[in-house]
Design an enzyme around this catalytic site. Structure first.
Site, short mmCIF file in Angstrom:
data_model
loop_
_atom_site.label_atom_id
_atom_site.label_comp_id
_atom_site.label_asym_id
_atom_site.label_seq_id
_atom_site.Cartn_x
_atom_site.Cartn_y
_atom_site.Cartn_z
N THR A 118 -21.80 -7.77 7.57
CA THR A 118 -21.15 -6.83 8.50
C THR A 118 -21.77 -5.44 8.31
O THR A 118 -22.10 -5.04 7.20
CB THR A 118 -19.64 -6.76 8.26
N GLY A 127 -12.61 -4.73 8.16
CA GLY A 127 -13.32 -5.91 7.65
C GLY A 127 -12.43 -7.13 7.61
O GLY A 127 -12.89 -8.25 7.86
N ASP A 128 -11.14 -6.94 7.32
CA ASP A 128 -10.22 -8.08 7.31
C ASP A 128 -9.97 -8.60 8.72
O ASP A 128 -9.87 -9.81 8.95
CB ASP A 128 -8.90 -7.68 6.66
N GLY A 175 -20.48 -2.41 10.01
CA GLY A 175 -19.62 -1.38 10.57
C GLY A 175 -19.84 -1.23 12.07
O GLY A 175 -19.84 -2.22 12.82
N ALA A 176 -20.05 0.01 12.51
CA ALA A 176 -20.22 0.29 13.93
C ALA A 176 -21.48 -0.36 14.50
O ALA A 176 -21.61 -0.49 15.73
CB ALA A 176 -20.26 1.79 14.16
N LYS A 186 -5.90 -7.98 0.80
CA LYS A 186 -6.88 -8.62 1.69
C LYS A 186 -6.40 -9.99 2.17
O LYS A 186 -6.64 -10.37 3.32
CB LYS A 186 -8.23 -8.76 0.99
N GLY A 187 -5.73 -10.75 1.31
CA GLY A 187 -5.25 -12.05 1.73
C GLY A 187 -4.22 -11.94 2.84
O GLY A 187 -4.33 -12.59 3.89
N ASP A 210 0.85 -1.19 0.00
CA ASP A 210 0.00 0.00 0.00
C ASP A 210 0.89 1.24 0.00
O ASP A 210 1.64 1.48 0.96
CB ASP A 210 -0.91 0.02 1.23
#
Length: 314
Positions: A223, A260-261, A225-226, A44-45, A17
Site C-alpha cells: 500500500t 490501512g485497516d 497511501g494516496a 487492528k483486529g 483508543d
C-alpha cells in the site's frame, strides 16, 4: 466449492483508543493540560472486522478483551456493526487493550499501546475457534496479538482451504512457513522495507512488491497511501508473475487513522467473493480513500454507497 459460513474472519486485537489533544507534548517531568478525553473503539483486529462488516461482509472476530468497562464498550460497538462475537473471549482480572494517543496541533500523534488482554490470545484460544476459522473464505491476521496465535490461525485456515491474508503490522520478523501461506501479504512501504532489509527504502514500490513475492508469499500487496497500491500476483518458487499498479481516488484527507485497516478489510471481502488480488485492490483503494475523509478509525469506515468513484483508468 465448499460453502462458507463467513466471508471474513479476523484474528486480532481489540483496543480502546484514549485520545487527548495537546498544544505541545510535555518535556520529561512536566505536566501540560490537554483537551477532554475521547474514547473510541479501535485495535487492528476490531477495525478490520468492523470495516468488512460495514461493506457487507459476513464477518467474525477472534480475540480477547478484559472484564472491564472498556471491554463492554468494545463488545457493544462490534455487535452494533453485526460482527460475529462467539469467539471473542473475556479474560477475568486483565484489562482490555488500550492505546493512549496524544494529538498535537498539527495533527501528528504519539501513541503508547498497553496490549492487556490482547497479549493473552494464544493457540488454545485459536483451537477453540477452529470451527469459525475453518468456516471462513478469508482469514485476516495482523501482529498486534502474539505470533503463536497468528501462526495457529493461519494453519487452521490453510488446512480448511481458506485464504490467509497477513497484514504485517506492526512489522516483525515472521517464519518462512507463515509467509508461504499468505495470499496476499499486505504491507505498507515501511513494512516492506523492514522485511527486505538494508537499502530497500530506496526501492520503487513495484520493485519491493516483486522482491517480496519472490521471498515466499503467494501474492503481495504494497500500500502506498494516496498513491494507491501495487500488487504482485502469481508468486511462488519461481517468483512473481508481474506487478500491477492500482491508482487511488483523489480525496481531501482529514485523518489517516484506520485507512490501512479499511483497505485490508475491503481487500479481504472482495477476495472472499472471488476477485483476483488486483481486482480486489481496486475496491480496497476506494475504501482506504473513503476512510481518510472523516476523523477517527471505525467512525470513518464507509458503507458501499460512501465509496468514492474509482480513479481514472483504475
Amino acid at each position: 466449492m465448499r460453502s462458507r459460513d463467513w466471508d471474513v474472519v479476523v484474528v486480532g486485537s481489540v483496543n480502546a483508543d484514549l485520545v487527548v489533544g495537546v498544544d505541545r507534548r510535555p518535556a520529561p517531568g512536566e505536566t501540560v493540560l490537554g483537551s477532554d478525553l475521547a474514547t473510541h473503539p479501535g485495535g487492528k483486529g476490531a477495525n478490520q472486522a468492523v470495516a468488512a462488516a460495514r461493506l457487507g461482509a459476513r464477518a467474525a472476530l477472534v480475540g480477547r478483551i478484559g472484564d472491564d468497562g472498556h471491554g463492554a464498550l468494545l463488545r457493544g460497538a462490534l455487535a452494533a456493526d453485526g460482527v460475529g462475537l462467539d469467539r471473542l473471549a473475556t479474560t477475568p482480572g486483565v484489562p482490555t487493550g488500550v492505546a493512549m494517543i496524544t494529538v498535537g496541533p498539527d495533527g501528528d500523534n504519539s501513541i503508547v499501546v498497553s496490549p492487556g488482554a490482547n497479549a493473552r490470545l494464544d493457540p488454545a484460544d485459536v483451537a477453540r475457534a477452529r470451527d469459525v476459522i475453518a468456516g471462513a473464505s478469508v482469514v485476516s491476521l495482523q501482529l498486534e496479538v502474539p505470533l503463536p496465535a497468528v501462526e495457529a490461525a493461519a494453519r487452521i485456515a490453510a488446512e480448511a482451504g481458506g485464504r490467509v491474508v497477513l497484514n504485517l503490522s506492526p512489522p516483525a520478523a515472521v517464519p518462512d512457513e507463515l509467509l508461504a501461506l499468505c495470499d496476499p501479504l499486505v504491507v505498507n512501504e515501511h513494512e516492506a522495507a523492514f522485511l527486505l532489509g538494508a537499502g530497500a527504502r530506496a526501492e520503487d514500490p513495484a520493485a519491493m512488491a516483486a522482491a517480496l513475492a519472490r521471498s515466499g508469499p503467494r501474492s503481495v500487496v504494497v500500500t502506498c497511501g494516496a498513491d494507491g497500491a501495487v500488487v504482485a500476483d502469481g508468486a511462488g518458487p519461481e517468483g512473481a508473475g508481474g506487478t500491477v499498479r492500482i491508482a487511488s481516488p483523489t480525496v481531501e484527507p482529514v485523518d489517516t487513522t484506520g485507512a490501512g485497516d479499511a483497505f485490508t478489510a475491503a481487500l479481504c471481502l472482495r477476495l472472499a467473493r472471488g476477485d483476483s488480488p488486483p481486482d480486489a485492490a481496486r475496491l480496497a483503494v476506494r475504501a482506504g480513500a473513503a476512510a481518510v475523509r472523516r476523523p477517527g478509525a471505525q467512525s470513518s469506515f464507509p458503507t458501499p454507497d460512501e465509496l468514492p468513484d474509482p480513479a481514472p483508468g483504475g
